[in-house]
Design a protein around this motif. Structure first.
Motif, PDB file in Angstrom:
ATOM      1  N   SER A 269      45.652   4.996 -23.356  1.00  0.00           N
ATOM      2  CA  SER A 269      45.037   5.518 -24.587  1.00  0.00           C
ATOM      3  C   SER A 269      45.012   4.482 -25.705  1.00  0.00           C
ATOM      4  O   SER A 269      44.130   4.514 -26.550  1.00  0.00           O
ATOM      5  CB  SER A 269      45.754   6.782 -25.045  1.00  0.00           C
ATOM      6  OG  SER A 269      47.088   6.474 -25.324  1.00  0.00           O
TER       7      SER A 269
ATOM      8  N   ASN B  76      38.677   3.731 -26.383  1.00  0.00           N
ATOM      9  CA  ASN B  76      37.959   4.423 -27.455  1.00  0.00           C
ATOM     10  C   ASN B  76      38.484   5.865 -27.566  1.00  0.00           C
ATOM     11  O   ASN B  76      38.594   6.564 -26.557  1.00  0.00           O
ATOM     12  CB  ASN B  76      36.466   4.402 -27.094  1.00  0.00           C
ATOM     13  CG  ASN B  76      35.635   5.243 -28.018  1.00  0.00           C
ATOM     14  OD1 ASN B  76      35.676   6.466 -27.953  1.00  0.00           O
ATOM     15  ND2 ASN B  76      34.877   4.602 -28.871  1.00  0.00           N
ATOM     16  N   GLN B  77      38.796   6.268 -28.773  1.00  0.00           N
ATOM     17  CA  GLN B  77      39.480   7.557 -28.969  1.00  0.00           C
ATOM     18  C   GLN B  77      38.650   8.746 -28.510  1.00  0.00           C
ATOM     19  O   GLN B  77      39.170   9.708 -27.929  1.00  0.00           O
ATOM     20  CB  GLN B  77      39.854   7.713 -30.434  1.00  0.00           C
ATOM     21  CG  GLN B  77      41.024   8.669 -30.611  1.00  0.00           C
ATOM     22  CD  GLN B  77      41.288   8.946 -32.075  1.00  0.00           C
ATOM     23  OE1 GLN B  77      41.075   8.087 -32.927  1.00  0.00           O
ATOM     24  NE2 GLN B  77      41.731  10.156 -32.385  1.00  0.00           N
ATOM     25  N   GLU B  78      37.349   8.647 -28.760  1.00  0.00           N
ATOM     26  CA  GLU B  78      36.461   9.738 -28.348  1.00  0.00           C
ATOM     27  C   GLU B  78      36.431   9.871 -26.817  1.00  0.00           C
ATOM     28  O   GLU B  78      36.474  10.976 -26.270  1.00  0.00           O
ATOM     29  CB  GLU B  78      35.067   9.416 -28.880  1.00  0.00           C
ATOM     30  CG  GLU B  78      34.093  10.543 -28.821  1.00  0.00           C
ATOM     31  CD  GLU B  78      32.691  10.016 -29.108  1.00  0.00           C
ATOM     32  OE1 GLU B  78      32.505   9.357 -30.153  1.00  0.00           O
ATOM     33  OE2 GLU B  78      31.805  10.232 -28.253  1.00  0.00           O
ATOM     34  N   TYR B  79      36.385   8.731 -26.125  1.00  0.00           N
ATOM     35  CA  TYR B  79      36.420   8.749 -24.656  1.00  0.00           C
ATOM     36  C   TYR B  79      37.752   9.324 -24.171  1.00  0.00           C
ATOM     37  O   TYR B  79      37.810  10.083 -23.211  1.00  0.00           O
ATOM     38  CB  TYR B  79      36.274   7.337 -24.076  1.00  0.00           C
ATOM     39  CG  TYR B  79      34.882   6.736 -24.119  1.00  0.00           C
ATOM     40  CD1 TYR B  79      33.917   7.168 -25.015  1.00  0.00           C
ATOM     41  CD2 TYR B  79      34.546   5.702 -23.258  1.00  0.00           C
ATOM     42  CE1 TYR B  79      32.666   6.589 -25.052  1.00  0.00           C
ATOM     43  CE2 TYR B  79      33.290   5.119 -23.288  1.00  0.00           C
ATOM     44  CZ  TYR B  79      32.355   5.565 -24.191  1.00  0.00           C
ATOM     45  OH  TYR B  79      31.110   4.987 -24.220  1.00  0.00           O
ATOM     46  N   ASP B  80      38.812   8.905 -24.849  1.00  0.00           N
ATOM     47  CA  ASP B  80      40.159   9.344 -24.458  1.00  0.00           C
ATOM     48  C   ASP B  80      40.259  10.867 -24.521  1.00  0.00           C
ATOM     49  O   ASP B  80      40.694  11.526 -23.572  1.00  0.00           O
ATOM     50  CB  ASP B  80      41.181   8.693 -25.399  1.00  0.00           C
ATOM     51  CG  ASP B  80      42.597   8.848 -24.892  1.00  0.00           C
ATOM     52  OD1 ASP B  80      42.793   9.044 -23.685  1.00  0.00           O
ATOM     53  OD2 ASP B  80      43.526   8.774 -25.715  1.00  0.00           O
ATOM     54  N   THR B  81      39.808  11.432 -25.624  1.00  0.00           N
ATOM     55  CA  THR B  81      39.868  12.885 -25.814  1.00  0.00           C
ATOM     56  C   THR B  81      38.977  13.602 -24.806  1.00  0.00           C
ATOM     57  O   THR B  81      39.351  14.613 -24.222  1.00  0.00           O
ATOM     58  CB  THR B  81      39.393  13.246 -27.241  1.00  0.00           C
ATOM     59  OG1 THR B  81      40.071  12.387 -28.151  1.00  0.00           O
ATOM     60  CG2 THR B  81      39.669  14.685 -27.587  1.00  0.00           C
ATOM     61  N   ARG B  82      37.795  13.037 -24.599  1.00  0.00           N
ATOM     62  CA  ARG B  82      36.825  13.685 -23.719  1.00  0.00           C
ATOM     63  C   ARG B  82      37.236  13.628 -22.242  1.00  0.00           C
ATOM     64  O   ARG B  82      37.106  14.614 -21.525  1.00  0.00           O
ATOM     65  CB  ARG B  82      35.446  13.018 -23.899  1.00  0.00           C
ATOM     66  CG  ARG B  82      34.377  13.545 -22.964  1.00  0.00           C
ATOM     67  CD  ARG B  82      32.971  13.217 -23.455  1.00  0.00           C
ATOM     68  NE  ARG B  82      32.733  11.810 -23.677  1.00  0.00           N
ATOM     69  CZ  ARG B  82      32.398  10.940 -22.716  1.00  0.00           C
ATOM     70  NH1 ARG B  82      32.283  11.342 -21.474  1.00  0.00           N
ATOM     71  NH2 ARG B  82      32.184   9.670 -23.005  1.00  0.00           N
ATOM     72  N   CYS B  83      37.755  12.483 -21.825  1.00  0.00           N
ATOM     73  CA  CYS B  83      37.988  12.277 -20.377  1.00  0.00           C
ATOM     74  C   CYS B  83      39.427  12.522 -19.939  1.00  0.00           C
ATOM     75  O   CYS B  83      39.672  12.728 -18.746  1.00  0.00           O
ATOM     76  CB  CYS B  83      37.588  10.861 -19.980  1.00  0.00           C
ATOM     77  SG  CYS B  83      35.847  10.535 -20.245  1.00  0.00           S
TER      78      CYS B  83
END
Ligand SMILES: Cc1cc2nc3c(=O)[nH]c(=O)nc-3n(C[C@H](O)[C@H](O)[C@H](O)COP(=O)(O)O)c2cc1C
Length: 167
Positions: free
Chosen positions: A135, A139-146
């Motif tokens: 993490s 990218n934070q958005e990718y982290d949250t999404r995936c």
């Protein structure tokens, strides 16, 4: 039965498979197993042809590749939709997916992992590098999404030691 082909000749078909119903990632250890992958890369690194496969730690396949350091990737050009759906939903911990799907293993040429006869294109790979997705670097958005549950992928970089297709 098979003819060797340059590893990068059928990139369109590989990417079409990945973005469609997926392709088969096969590994062998205490059991033979295959799973569906929808992400991955074929390219060049360290002046070698490399196939990168992302495998979450929760997959049965993960432990098999960790232990053996080898895998194969088999790509169907026309659809094996039902088989890919089952291999992407059930775990080899619980069932024999080859048997369940009627898939036929054919011995690899170089590695000790078979390829799948019903597919058109095959890659045999030996792991030369691996890296966990984390993490801090993502990218934070990718982290949250995936990765809402923290089940991160390990990226296995496999040197492509053979690439061939149906004759
Ligand atoms: C279309 C599709 C693509 C998938 N892509 C991946 C992937 O790239 N990496 C991954 O770890 N799991 C992926 N999966 C999920 C695994 O295939 C699934 O969890 C499978 O049951 C794991 O099998 P195993 O426990 O026998 O290793 C995908 C599933 C589908 C249906």
């Amino acid at each position: 039965m098979f003819k060797d082909v340059p590893y990068d000749r059928y990139m369109t078909e590989v990417n079409r498979g990945l973005a469609g119903s997926g392709i088969f990632l096969t590994a062998k250890g205490e059991k033979l197993n295959t799973m569906t992958i929808g992400w991955g890369f074929v390219g060049r690194m360290w002046a070698m042809p490399i196939f990168i496969v992302p495998v979450r730690k929760s997959r049965f396949t993960y432990g098999l590749i960790e232990k053996s350091g080898e895998f194969t990737v088999s790509v169907p050009f026309s659809s094996l939709k039902k088989e890919l759906a089952l291999c992407g939903a059930k775990s080899g911990r619980d069932i024999d997916k080859f048997k369940e799907c009627g898939l036929t293993p054919v011995s690899g040429k170089v590695v000790d992992v078979p390829v799948i006869e019903q597919c058109d294109l095959h890659f045999e790979c030996k792991v030369v590098f691996k890296k966990d997705v984390d993490s801090n670097s993502l990218n934070q958005e990718y982290d949250t999404r995936c990765y809402p549950n923290g089940d991160y992928h390990t990226l296995f970089f496999g040197e492509i030691v053979a690439c061939y297709m149906k004759d």
